[in-house]
Scaffold this active site. Structure first.
Site, PDB file in Angstrom:
ATOM      1  N   CYS A 153       0.267 -10.009  -2.981  1.00  0.00           N
ATOM      2  CA  CYS A 153      -0.916 -10.067  -2.103  1.00  0.00           C
ATOM      3  C   CYS A 153      -1.614 -11.403  -2.268  1.00  0.00           C
ATOM      4  O   CYS A 153      -2.343 -11.838  -1.388  1.00  0.00           O
ATOM      5  CB  CYS A 153      -1.850  -8.918  -2.422  1.00  0.00           C
ATOM      6  SG  CYS A 153      -2.217  -8.802  -4.162  1.00  0.00           S
TER       7      CYS A 153
ATOM      8  N   GLY B 167      -2.952  -1.589  -0.905  1.00  0.00           N
ATOM      9  CA  GLY B 167      -1.909  -1.541   0.107  1.00  0.00           C
ATOM     10  C   GLY B 167      -2.321  -2.356   1.312  1.00  0.00           C
ATOM     11  O   GLY B 167      -3.128  -3.275   1.207  1.00  0.00           O
ATOM     12  N   SER B 168      -1.790  -1.996   2.459  1.00  0.00           N
ATOM     13  CA  SER B 168      -2.042  -2.797   3.659  1.00  0.00           C
ATOM     14  C   SER B 168      -3.444  -2.533   4.208  1.00  0.00           C
ATOM     15  O   SER B 168      -4.045  -1.488   3.958  1.00  0.00           O
ATOM     16  CB  SER B 168      -1.002  -2.454   4.720  1.00  0.00           C
ATOM     17  OG  SER B 168      -1.118  -1.095   5.064  1.00  0.00           O
TER      18      SER B 168
ATOM     19  N   GLY C 284      -5.698   0.942   4.519  1.00  0.00           N
ATOM     20  CA  GLY C 284      -7.055   0.899   3.956  1.00  0.00           C
ATOM     21  C   GLY C 284      -8.092   1.353   4.972  1.00  0.00           C
ATOM     22  O   GLY C 284      -8.989   2.145   4.666  1.00  0.00           O
TER      23      GLY C 284
ATOM     24  N   GLU D  55      -0.630 -11.431   7.878  1.00  0.00           N
ATOM     25  CA  GLU D  55       0.086 -11.293   6.608  1.00  0.00           C
ATOM     26  C   GLU D  55       1.545 -10.940   6.888  1.00  0.00           C
ATOM     27  O   GLU D  55       1.835  -9.980   7.598  1.00  0.00           O
ATOM     28  CB  GLU D  55      -0.540 -10.192   5.752  1.00  0.00           C
ATOM     29  CG  GLU D  55       0.110 -10.124   4.383  1.00  0.00           C
ATOM     30  CD  GLU D  55      -0.449  -9.008   3.511  1.00  0.00           C
ATOM     31  OE1 GLU D  55      -0.502  -7.853   3.977  1.00  0.00           O
ATOM     32  OE2 GLU D  55      -0.815  -9.301   2.373  1.00  0.00           O
TER      33      GLU D  55
ATOM     34  N   GLU E  13     -11.725  -4.546  -9.285  1.00  0.00           N
ATOM     35  CA  GLU E  13     -10.817  -3.924 -10.243  1.00  0.00           C
ATOM     36  C   GLU E  13     -10.720  -4.811 -11.481  1.00  0.00           C
ATOM     37  O   GLU E  13     -10.972  -6.007 -11.416  1.00  0.00           O
ATOM     38  CB  GLU E  13      -9.410  -3.815  -9.647  1.00  0.00           C
ATOM     39  CG  GLU E  13      -9.359  -2.948  -8.421  1.00  0.00           C
ATOM     40  CD  GLU E  13      -7.936  -2.517  -8.107  1.00  0.00           C
ATOM     41  OE1 GLU E  13      -7.600  -1.374  -8.418  1.00  0.00           O
ATOM     42  OE2 GLU E  13      -7.179  -3.316  -7.563  1.00  0.00           O
TER      43      GLU E  13
ATOM     44  N   GLU F 269      -8.065  -2.349  -2.040  1.00  0.00           N
ATOM     45  CA  GLU F 269      -7.537  -3.716  -2.203  1.00  0.00           C
ATOM     46  C   GLU F 269      -6.430  -3.891  -1.189  1.00  0.00           C
ATOM     47  O   GLU F 269      -5.442  -3.150  -1.220  1.00  0.00           O
ATOM     48  CB  GLU F 269      -6.993  -3.924  -3.622  1.00  0.00           C
ATOM     49  CG  GLU F 269      -8.059  -4.028  -4.682  1.00  0.00           C
ATOM     50  CD  GLU F 269      -9.003  -5.193  -4.486  1.00  0.00           C
ATOM     51  OE1 GLU F 269      -8.628  -6.174  -3.811  1.00  0.00           O
ATOM     52  OE2 GLU F 269     -10.133  -5.120  -4.977  1.00  0.00           O
TER      53      GLU F 269
ATOM     54  N   LYS G 228      -0.569   8.890  -6.788  1.00  0.00           N
ATOM     55  CA  LYS G 228       0.490   8.886  -5.769  1.00  0.00           C
ATOM     56  C   LYS G 228       1.055   7.462  -5.658  1.00  0.00           C
ATOM     57  O   LYS G 228       0.440   6.567  -5.095  1.00  0.00           O
ATOM     58  CB  LYS G 228      -0.068   9.320  -4.402  1.00  0.00           C
ATOM     59  CG  LYS G 228       1.026   9.445  -3.357  1.00  0.00           C
ATOM     60  CD  LYS G 228       0.577   8.789  -2.077  1.00  0.00           C
ATOM     61  CE  LYS G 228       1.484   7.878  -1.355  1.00  0.00           C
ATOM     62  NZ  LYS G 228       2.840   7.630  -1.652  1.00  0.00           N
TER      63      LYS G 228
HETATM   64  P1  NAD Z   1       0.995   0.512   2.561  1.00  0.00           P
HETATM   65  O1  NAD Z   1      -0.418   0.441   3.042  1.00  0.00           O
HETATM   66  O2  NAD Z   1       2.056   0.796   3.548  1.00  0.00           O
HETATM   67  O3  NAD Z   1       1.130   1.655   1.454  1.00  0.00           O
HETATM   68  C1  NAD Z   1       0.303   1.664   0.299  1.00  0.00           C
HETATM   69  C2  NAD Z   1       0.198   3.092  -0.212  1.00  0.00           C
HETATM   70  O4  NAD Z   1      -0.522   3.888   0.743  1.00  0.00           O
HETATM   71  C3  NAD Z   1       1.552   3.780  -0.400  1.00  0.00           C
HETATM   72  O5  NAD Z   1       1.516   4.573  -1.561  1.00  0.00           O
HETATM   73  C4  NAD Z   1       1.660   4.626   0.840  1.00  0.00           C
HETATM   74  O6  NAD Z   1       2.520   5.738   0.685  1.00  0.00           O
HETATM   75  C5  NAD Z   1       0.203   5.058   1.018  1.00  0.00           C
HETATM   76  N1  NAD Z   1      -0.114   5.555   2.370  1.00  0.00           N
HETATM   77  C6  NAD Z   1       0.515   5.273   3.536  1.00  0.00           C
HETATM   78  N2  NAD Z   1      -0.052   5.962   4.547  1.00  0.00           N
HETATM   79  C7  NAD Z   1      -1.060   6.686   4.012  1.00  0.00           C
HETATM   80  C8  NAD Z   1      -2.019   7.604   4.548  1.00  0.00           C
HETATM   81  N3  NAD Z   1      -2.041   7.919   5.854  1.00  0.00           N
HETATM   82  N4  NAD Z   1      -2.927   8.142   3.730  1.00  0.00           N
HETATM   83  C9  NAD Z   1      -2.931   7.822   2.412  1.00  0.00           C
HETATM   84  N5  NAD Z   1      -2.032   6.991   1.840  1.00  0.00           N
HETATM   85  C10 NAD Z   1      -1.115   6.426   2.631  1.00  0.00           C
HETATM   86  O7  NAD Z   1       1.263  -0.843   1.762  1.00  0.00           O
HETATM   87  P2  NAD Z   1       2.644  -1.322   1.066  1.00  0.00           P
HETATM   88  O8  NAD Z   1       3.583  -1.723   2.156  1.00  0.00           O
HETATM   89  O9  NAD Z   1       3.080  -0.338   0.050  1.00  0.00           O
HETATM   90  O10 NAD Z   1       2.155  -2.615   0.260  1.00  0.00           O
HETATM   91  C11 NAD Z   1       2.042  -3.881   0.825  1.00  0.00           C
HETATM   92  C12 NAD Z   1       0.589  -4.202   1.115  1.00  0.00           C
HETATM   93  O11 NAD Z   1      -0.179  -4.075  -0.069  1.00  0.00           O
HETATM   94  C13 NAD Z   1       0.367  -5.626   1.589  1.00  0.00           C
HETATM   95  O12 NAD Z   1      -0.533  -5.624   2.665  1.00  0.00           O
HETATM   96  C14 NAD Z   1      -0.272  -6.308   0.388  1.00  0.00           C
HETATM   97  O13 NAD Z   1      -1.084  -7.411   0.672  1.00  0.00           O
HETATM   98  C15 NAD Z   1      -1.053  -5.191  -0.189  1.00  0.00           C
HETATM   99  N6  NAD Z   1      -1.391  -5.453  -1.587  1.00  0.00           N
HETATM  100  C16 NAD Z   1      -2.679  -5.794  -1.876  1.00  0.00           C
HETATM  101  C17 NAD Z   1      -3.036  -6.072  -3.183  1.00  0.00           C
HETATM  102  C18 NAD Z   1      -4.465  -6.413  -3.528  1.00  0.00           C
HETATM  103  O14 NAD Z   1      -4.826  -6.268  -4.674  1.00  0.00           O
HETATM  104  N7  NAD Z   1      -5.283  -6.847  -2.590  1.00  0.00           N
HETATM  105  C19 NAD Z   1      -2.079  -6.017  -4.196  1.00  0.00           C
HETATM  106  C20 NAD Z   1      -0.761  -5.681  -3.858  1.00  0.00           C
HETATM  107  C21 NAD Z   1      -0.429  -5.396  -2.542  1.00  0.00           C
END
Ligand code: NAD
Length: 476
Positions: free
Chosen positions: A279, A223-224, A228, A378, A457, A245, A170
């Site tokens: 990130c 993601g955020s 997470g 962040e 990872e 992550e 996804k």
């Molecule tokens: P986000 O958490 O909004 O979304 C990430 C993913 O999760 C998307 O595919 C989203 O559709 C999905 N998602 C949202 N709600 C969900 C739910 N209830 N259940 C399951 N999945 C759901 O993050 P974003 O805005 O896409 O990305 C930015 C964030 O990602 C920043 O916080 C950044 O630091 C982080 N990030 C971390 C790394 C790392 O390796 N640590 C790398 C890149 C980005």
């Protein structure tokens, strides 16, 4: 219309999403299907059914499939880089480099498919032999963010497939184009139907079903931190294997004995390139007092040379912010920083360009205090703050003073301080005289504290998450 790929079939969904170019909102990158929970369930069932067959294909066939995918990605890096830059907004050279990285990752894990090693031991009991076997985990749910639309999917999909797992992928809502192109390449690599599924759609729909489904054995998420945590509550509650992550607030320490020009380059590169949407971006620049004044003047002067513009135009250094909500958030933090008493030394303004897009000038705050919100939370945009430090020990204390721990950097000529920093900074990755962002594809990636949860990872160490161990005893 770009469709989802479920059980080997391209499927329309109940919804459609417009993918717009953040450099030019009049440019529609494409239309992408949006799945519902029923389609997500179908994909999970297909993946669960076929996974033992894919595992039984053996390492040679899995390696060949991954190698073929990597070869095609590399051959098409310019074209896929243009697509990526069009939907995410990073500049073309960065986008092409990201696509290359994805290709190299598939080739790396093609080799890793052949190295799924176990162990053989004598038992402590006479006549018994012990084997420690590595086996696939089962169905892996893959949930990715928008900031690396092809590299992050690649570094999750490639190891999942290499070790014999099936995949339900996804991608982030904002960047379905690169995900779809990657899925289309994978769809032609000879995998049995259902081994790899692309399910585009909302996180609260598709992601939620992945989190809840008992047939999904493992979830790898980037993601955020808030999403997470949510996955931890939903998928963790049913004891699924999790790899999360998440966010960062990465420090770059600049000591008095640093090479000034080089430190400025590390700071500007790490904080602002890719529009600060990494990130691992340096969002806190912690500077020792002897070099502080010269450093902030040099950074402001360097920023005045940076060209913000259309991601596909030659000569652009920094593209637009990826989406409107993110731009609004960045500008809000510019206001918050000023209200908290930090001084805005450069930028932080919305910009107009010949095309309508989400443009802003890179923002540099100085005289920030470690406990300000701009120094703790962040922001995920081209907004960085300089925090003055009395000496190395003070700088290290500030560097360690957030809930995050992804990447950390130090610019110094001192071997003693560099060595101490490498050992004592609380982060999963540490950089000496190089920017906090920018990593290799063949070594582990990940953080500590609120930045990461679960095994690392990438690199050979990815095997820990994507396989499970079985201990077998045989009476000989
Ligand atoms: P986000 O958490 O909004 O979304 C990430 C993913 O999760 C998307 O595919 C989203 O559709 C999905 N998602 C949202 N709600 C969900 C739910 N209830 N259940 C399951 N999945 C759901 O993050 P974003 O805005 O896409 O990305 C930015 C964030 O990602 C920043 O916080 C950044 O630091 C982080 N990030 C971390 C790394 C790392 O390796 N640590 C790398 C890149 C980005």
């Amino acid at each position: 219309m770009h469709k989802n790929f479920i059980d080997g079939v391209w499927c329309e969904g109940p919804g459609v999403r417009e993918n717009l170019n953040p450099s030019d909102l009049s440019n529609l990158v494409g239309l992408y299907a949006q799945a519902d929970s029923q389609q997500t369930q179908q994909a999970i069932q297909a993946a669960a059914y076929v996974q033992p067959l894919w595992a039984a294909y053996g390492p040679q066939r899995r390696a060949e499939a991954l190698d073929q995918i990597g070869t095609e990605i590399l051959a098409r890096r310019e074209e896929l880089g243009r697509l990526l830059a069009s939907e995410e907004g990073k500049v073309l050279p960065e986008a092409v480099a990201e696509v290359s990285r994805a290709g190299h990752i598939f080739k790396f894990f093609a080799g890793e498919a052949l190295r799924m090693t176990g162990e053989h031991l004598d038992s402590v009991r006479p006549g018994i032999e012990v084997d420690i076997l590595r086996q696939p985990v089962g169905v892996v749910g893959i949930i990715t963010p928008w900031n690396f639309p092809i590299a992050i999917p690649a570094w999750k999909i490639a190891p999942a497939l290499a070790y014999g797992n099936s995949v339900v992928f996804k991608p982030a809502d904002l960047v379905p184009g690169s995900a779809w192109a990657l899925a289309e390449i994978i769809s032609r690599a000879g995998l049995p139907a259902g081994t790899f599924n692309l399910v585009m759609g909302r996180g609260s729909v598709v992601g939620q079903v992945l989190a809840e489904s008992a047939n999904v054995s493992a979830i790898t998420f980037t993601g955020s931190t808030s999403t997470g945590r949510h996955l931890m509550q939903v998928a963790g509650a049913r004891l699924a294997r999790l790899q999360l992550e998440m966010g960062g607030k990465n420090p770059l320490v600049v000591l008095d004995d640093a090479d000034l020009e080089h430190a400025v380059e590390c700071a500007v590169q790490g904080a602002y390139f890719s529009t600060g949407q990494r990130c691992t971006a340096s969002s806190r620049i912690i500077v020792e007092k002897g070099i502080h004044q010269r450093f902030i003047e040099a950074v402001a002067s360097r920023l005045s040379e940076i060209r913000v513009g259309h991601a596909l135009h030659e000569g652009t250094h920094i593209g637009p912010v990826a989406e409107e909500a993110q731009l609004r958030q960045n500008l809000e933090y510019v206001d918050i920083g000023q209200a908290e008493g930090a001084r805005l030394a450069y930028g932080g303004q919305p910009l107009s360009r010949t095309s309508e897009g989400y443009y802003m000038s890179p923002a540099l705050f100085v005289d920030a205090a470690p406990d300000m919100r701009i120094a703790q939370e962040e922001i995920f945009g081209p907004v960085a703050c300089v925090i003055p430090a009395d000496d190395y020990e003070h700088a290290l204390e500030i560097a360690n003073g957030t809930p995050f721990g992804l990447s950390a950097g130090i610019c110094t000529g001192s071997l003693k301080h560099a060595t101490h920093f490498k050992r004592h900074v609380k982060s999963g990755m540490v950089m000496v005289n190089t920017p906090t962002a920018g990593v290799d594809y063949h070594v582990p990636f990940g953080g500590t504290k609120a930045s990461s949860y679960g095994p690392r990872e990438q690199g050979h160490q990815a095997i820990e998450f994507f396989t499970t161990l079985k201990t077998a005893y045989t009476l000989a």
